[in-house]
Every structure is written in C-alpha cells, then in structure tokens.
Design an enzyme around this catalytic site. Structure first.
Site, mmCIF file in Angstrom:
data_model
loop_
_atom_site.group_PDB
_atom_site.id
_atom_site.type_symbol
_atom_site.label_atom_id
_atom_site.label_comp_id
_atom_site.label_asym_id
_atom_site.label_seq_id
_atom_site.Cartn_x
_atom_site.Cartn_y
_atom_site.Cartn_z
ATOM 1 N N LYS A 145 16.167 -1.719 1.964
ATOM 2 C CA LYS A 145 15.749 -0.316 1.988
ATOM 3 C C LYS A 145 14.282 -0.266 2.394
ATOM 4 O O LYS A 145 13.403 -0.573 1.599
ATOM 5 C CB LYS A 145 15.935 0.291 0.592
ATOM 6 N N ARG A 147 27.055 4.448 0.961
ATOM 7 C CA ARG A 147 25.680 4.838 1.293
ATOM 8 C C ARG A 147 25.492 4.640 2.786
ATOM 9 O O ARG A 147 24.998 3.605 3.239
ATOM 10 C CB ARG A 147 24.692 3.987 0.490
ATOM 11 N N SER A 150 18.245 7.499 -10.121
ATOM 12 C CA SER A 150 17.298 6.381 -9.998
ATOM 13 C C SER A 150 15.986 6.706 -10.699
ATOM 14 O O SER A 150 15.447 7.806 -10.500
ATOM 15 C CB SER A 150 16.977 6.113 -8.524
#
Ligand code: 3NM
Length: 201
Positions: A136, A36, A107
């Site tokens: 995040k 990521r 998600s």
C-alpha cells in the site's frame, strides 16, 4: 465471524488468476476475505463488479465471510457480509445507518484516531501497519506489535486484526501481542506455494 486468517486482495495484487488464488487460499485455511480492488492497475466499472461476483461466490460456496473495502457501492450488489473502512472513508456512523446488519471493520493507526472514532459501533478493528509494507503505497509508517497490545488493553472484547507487512515469519508475534487474527495481502498473493504459506500463517 472468524478473522483469524484474513486474506485481502484485488486483481492488482495478483500475478495469477485471483479466483485461483482465492480457491487455493480458502482450501488451505483462510477464514475471511476482503475484495480490495484499488490503486494502480485495478479494474474499474463492470470488470470490477464481475470479478467481485466471482470472488463473492467462491466465499459463499466455502462459507467464509466476504468483505468489501471502502468501496461501499459494491457492498449491496455483491451482497457482502461486511465492509472495511479507513479513517478517510465514509464514517462508521453513516455506514451503520445504511447497513444495520453488516459487519463493519475500522482501521486505527494511533491514539488520536481511536479518540476520534466511534469504536463501539465497529464490529472489529484493523490495527496497522504493524510492519513496513510496500503493498500500500500510502500506508503510514509501521507502528509495531505494541499497538495491538495497547488496543487490546483498551478494548478487551472487540476483535482486533493486525495488518501491514505480516508474513509467515512474523504472524505469531501479532497474535501473541493480543490480536485475534492477521490480515495479509502479499504473504499469500505473492507466495509461490499458496497452500504452504496459508498453513504457515
Ligand atoms: N492496509 P501486505 S497496510 C491494505 O495499515 C492495507 O491500514 C494497511 O499488505 C493499513 O500484507 C495494507 O502485503 C497493505 O503488507 C497490506
């Protein structure tokens, strides 16, 4: 597919060499990895691709699943085993049409997102953020382990991975609520002793 201890990481999460962190984490028991490379400080273009290859090869060598996040243009060149998408990314339908054989993770953070999603087309669900996370910046507010139990009751057979603020201290509560695994960034990348952190998870 073993999602029990699922490490997510990009170079922006690392204060040490990402390849070094990944090697240590796999040797200590990480069962899946997601590349990521996203957000402030992340690599772009060819640098991103090169790091992706490096991490992909480490996973292949140790025979653990390699995922990319919503960056689907990386999936093909890196030969990813799977792709993880959020609600605002490319749809699961489009992804499935383009990649019939790849593992797709989706998600879901609340019941509305579940109703709006083709859950049965996904191979696993990411549920979160379970706890507050500073990793995040645009994460939604914490939903708690109850969200895992709700999803588990609604979807008895789809694998569920908890994400967001999971640590060595609270990981067991996520599994006890019905998750098949825990997905973590900082619990591993920020640990002084990566081996011990992974083992404690
Ligand atoms: N996704 P940490 S929370 C990448 O809720 C990501 O969908 C989330 O990092 C979500 O383990 C998150 O350091 C960050 O809290 C997880």
């Amino acid at each position: 597919m073993n999602l029990r201890k699922y490490l997510i990481m990009g170079s922006q999460n690392c204060d040490r060499d990402p390849a070094f962190i990944l090697e240590l984490a796999i040797k200590a028991g990480i069962t899946a990895f997601q590349f990521r490379e996203k957000g402030a400080g992340s690599l772009k273009g060819n640098d991103k691709l090169e790091l992706g290859y490096k991490l992909r090869n480490i996973c292949a060598h140790h025979k653990i699943a390699f995922f990319v996040n919503d960056d689907i243009d990386l999936a093909e060149p890196l030969g990813a085993d799977g792709i993880h998408v959020g609600q605002d990314d490319v749809s699961v339908e489009k992804l499935r049409a383009r990649f019939p054989k790849k593992i797709i993770g989706l998600s879901v953070s609340n019941p509305t997102e579940v109703s709006n999603s083709p859950i049965q087309m996904a191979n696993y669900l990411g549920a979160g953020p379970i706890f507050n996370t500073s990793t995040k910046p645009d994460a939604k507010s914490a939903v708690g382990v109850e969200w895992i139990t709700t999803l588990r009751n609604q979807f008895p057979s789809i694998p569920i991975v908890g994400i967001g603020g999971i640590t060595t201290q609270n990981a067991a509560s996520v599994i006890n609520a019905g998750a098949d695994g825990v997905a973590v960034i900082s619990a591993v990348t920020q640990a002084n002793d990566i081996t011990t952190a992974v083992q404690r998870l």
